[in-house]
Design a protein around this motif. Sequence first.
Motif, short mmCIF file in Angstrom:
data_model
loop_
_atom_site.label_atom_id
_atom_site.label_comp_id
_atom_site.label_asym_id
_atom_site.label_seq_id
_atom_site.Cartn_x
_atom_site.Cartn_y
_atom_site.Cartn_z
N CYS A 124 0.83 -1.22 0.00
CA CYS A 124 0.00 0.00 0.00
C CYS A 124 0.85 1.26 0.00
O CYS A 124 0.33 2.36 -0.17
CB CYS A 124 -0.91 0.03 1.24
SG CYS A 124 -2.08 -1.34 1.34
N GLY A 125 2.18 1.10 0.20
CA GLY A 125 3.04 2.26 0.39
C GLY A 125 3.19 2.53 1.88
O GLY A 125 2.60 1.86 2.72
N GLU A 126 3.98 3.52 2.24
CA GLU A 126 4.23 3.82 3.65
C GLU A 126 3.00 4.49 4.28
O GLU A 126 2.32 5.30 3.65
CB GLU A 126 5.44 4.74 3.78
CG GLU A 126 6.74 4.12 3.29
CD GLU A 126 7.91 5.08 3.43
OE1 GLU A 126 7.75 6.09 4.16
OE2 GLU A 126 8.95 4.84 2.79
N THR A 127 2.76 4.17 5.55
CA THR A 127 1.65 4.82 6.26
C THR A 127 1.88 6.32 6.37
O THR A 127 0.92 7.09 6.45
CB THR A 127 1.47 4.22 7.67
OG1 THR A 127 2.73 4.18 8.34
CG2 THR A 127 0.90 2.81 7.59
N GLU A 143 3.44 -2.24 8.03
CA GLU A 143 3.14 -3.66 7.89
C GLU A 143 1.72 -4.01 8.33
O GLU A 143 1.19 -5.06 7.94
CB GLU A 143 4.14 -4.50 8.69
CG GLU A 143 5.57 -4.45 8.18
CD GLU A 143 6.27 -3.14 8.51
OE1 GLU A 143 5.76 -2.40 9.38
OE2 GLU A 143 7.31 -2.85 7.88
N ASN A 144 1.11 -3.18 9.15
CA ASN A 144 -0.22 -3.48 9.71
C ASN A 144 -1.33 -2.65 9.07
O ASN A 144 -2.33 -2.36 9.72
CB ASN A 144 -0.23 -3.24 11.23
CG ASN A 144 0.55 -4.30 11.98
OD1 ASN A 144 0.94 -5.31 11.38
ND2 ASN A 144 0.79 -4.08 13.25
N GLN A 145 -1.19 -2.28 7.82
CA GLN A 145 -2.22 -1.48 7.15
C GLN A 145 -2.89 -2.28 6.04
O GLN A 145 -2.30 -3.18 5.44
CB GLN A 145 -1.64 -0.20 6.58
CG GLN A 145 -0.70 -0.41 5.40
CD GLN A 145 -0.26 0.88 4.74
OE1 GLN A 145 -0.99 1.87 4.73
NE2 GLN A 145 0.95 0.87 4.18
N TYR A 146 -4.16 -1.88 5.76
CA TYR A 146 -4.95 -2.51 4.71
C TYR A 146 -5.76 -1.42 4.03
O TYR A 146 -6.19 -0.46 4.67
CB TYR A 146 -5.92 -3.56 5.29
CG TYR A 146 -5.24 -4.66 6.08
CD1 TYR A 146 -4.91 -5.87 5.48
CD2 TYR A 146 -4.91 -4.47 7.43
CE1 TYR A 146 -4.28 -6.87 6.21
CE2 TYR A 146 -4.29 -5.46 8.15
CZ TYR A 146 -3.97 -6.66 7.54
OH TYR A 146 -3.35 -7.65 8.25
N TYR A 147 -5.97 -1.58 2.71
CA TYR A 147 -6.77 -0.60 1.98
C TYR A 147 -7.67 -1.31 0.98
O TYR A 147 -7.26 -2.28 0.32
CB TYR A 147 -5.88 0.39 1.23
CG TYR A 147 -6.66 1.37 0.38
CD1 TYR A 147 -7.38 2.42 0.95
CD2 TYR A 147 -6.69 1.24 -1.02
CE1 TYR A 147 -8.11 3.31 0.17
CE2 TYR A 147 -7.42 2.13 -1.81
CZ TYR A 147 -8.12 3.16 -1.20
OH TYR A 147 -8.86 4.02 -1.98
N VAL A 166 -7.42 0.71 6.93
CA VAL A 166 -7.39 0.20 8.30
C VAL A 166 -5.94 0.02 8.73
O VAL A 166 -5.12 -0.52 7.98
CB VAL A 166 -8.12 -1.16 8.42
CG1 VAL A 166 -8.33 -1.51 9.90
CG2 VAL A 166 -9.46 -1.13 7.70
N THR A 167 -5.63 0.49 9.94
CA THR A 167 -4.31 0.28 10.52
C THR A 167 -4.49 -0.26 11.94
O THR A 167 -5.60 -0.27 12.48
CB THR A 167 -3.50 1.58 10.58
OG1 THR A 167 -4.28 2.59 11.25
CG2 THR A 167 -3.14 2.07 9.19
N GLU A 168 -3.39 -0.68 12.52
CA GLU A 168 -3.42 -1.17 13.90
C GLU A 168 -2.22 -0.63 14.64
O GLU A 168 -1.08 -0.81 14.20
CB GLU A 168 -3.42 -2.70 13.92
CG GLU A 168 -3.74 -3.29 15.27
CD GLU A 168 -4.02 -4.78 15.21
OE1 GLU A 168 -3.64 -5.49 16.16
OE2 GLU A 168 -4.60 -5.24 14.20
N PHE A 169 -2.45 0.06 15.76
CA PHE A 169 -1.35 0.62 16.53
C PHE A 169 -1.69 0.50 18.02
O PHE A 169 -2.85 0.62 18.42
CB PHE A 169 -1.11 2.09 16.16
CG PHE A 169 -2.28 3.01 16.44
CD1 PHE A 169 -2.29 3.80 17.58
CD2 PHE A 169 -3.36 3.05 15.58
CE1 PHE A 169 -3.36 4.64 17.84
CE2 PHE A 169 -4.44 3.89 15.83
CZ PHE A 169 -4.44 4.68 16.97
N ASP A 170 -0.69 0.19 18.82
CA ASP A 170 -0.86 -0.03 20.26
C ASP A 170 -1.96 -1.05 20.53
O ASP A 170 -2.70 -0.93 21.52
CB ASP A 170 -1.19 1.29 20.97
CG ASP A 170 -0.04 2.28 20.92
OD1 ASP A 170 1.12 1.82 20.81
OD2 ASP A 170 -0.29 3.50 20.97
N GLY A 171 -2.08 -2.02 19.63
CA GLY A 171 -3.06 -3.09 19.83
C GLY A 171 -4.49 -2.72 19.48
O GLY A 171 -5.40 -3.54 19.63
#
Length: 315
Positions: A124-127, A143-147, A166-171
Amino acid sequence: MNVLSTRVMLKLYLLTAIAILSLTSLAQACATFKPAGAELFKHVDKHSTVAEVIQGPVEYFNTEQDGYSVGYRPVTSVKMQGSVCHQVYDFDEQQSAYSLFQQAKTFFSARGQTAEFECQGTRCGETTGWQIFFDKSVAGPTENQYYLLSTVGNGSRYLVANMVHVTEFDGRPRMILRSVYDPALYRIPGIPKPQYQSPQAHNIAEVSLLSTVYFDTGSSASDNAEKLSLISEQVKLNGDDKTYVIVGFTDSAGDAITNLELSRMRAHSTMEQLKVRSGLAAQQFIAWGAGEIDGGQQSAGRARRADIYVVQNPS
């Protein structure tokens, strides 16, 4: 309480009621996809605007091109004129970015939309690029992103475009949903409408019913070649400044899911006939399956059909 005080209180009550109703309508404006456990973090609602529909990864470019300056931008995108609803949702730790991404795919697919583009992680490229170009609320590692881009359209002209990042950070997952609707939807029966308050307030494209073709029970191919030829000639004469939206229907006999697929097949078969006979580019046609029509509203014979609408392209 004197008359003046009563009037003041009544005015305050009316203003409060209007504000509550406005907020309620605003919350419903993007009522497309919202999984359980979502907490609304941000909401932006715009009408009669031009939005950019992202069709590929967001990457860094060292050169200026197509009106873009040096910096992050999509590898490929298209402009879309319409109404935009942009929302950011946060979720608890029990959800994952991957599961939300899969739920979004299932949700839009079940409504007949096409997964125009999707990516995961570094593809997806860099967040950082998504944060700068798409929304500053994007967070978390690349690594934890989706589009997902889910659409009703033809790849260049969209009636509906749903962009889900969608991303995921700090759980905790975060979902950004940007929905863009072409106001022409308000005049095309059978295509779901966005729940905006006042479509009359938008710049609605010129839309008209060109013709209708009918089908035999269970069939997705119209045998009325003469009528299709006449329609195709009119389409050809209209030129390339219009889009043709073909909406398929069925009667209410049989299974609803089977009827939905049959309605899609009717719309697509009609579209293919018009493309071949008129010689126009595929980008000028959009097919949509609207499913079944209640037999109590009209006869089964008239429900087995495909309506052909002419939509003026944005100038």
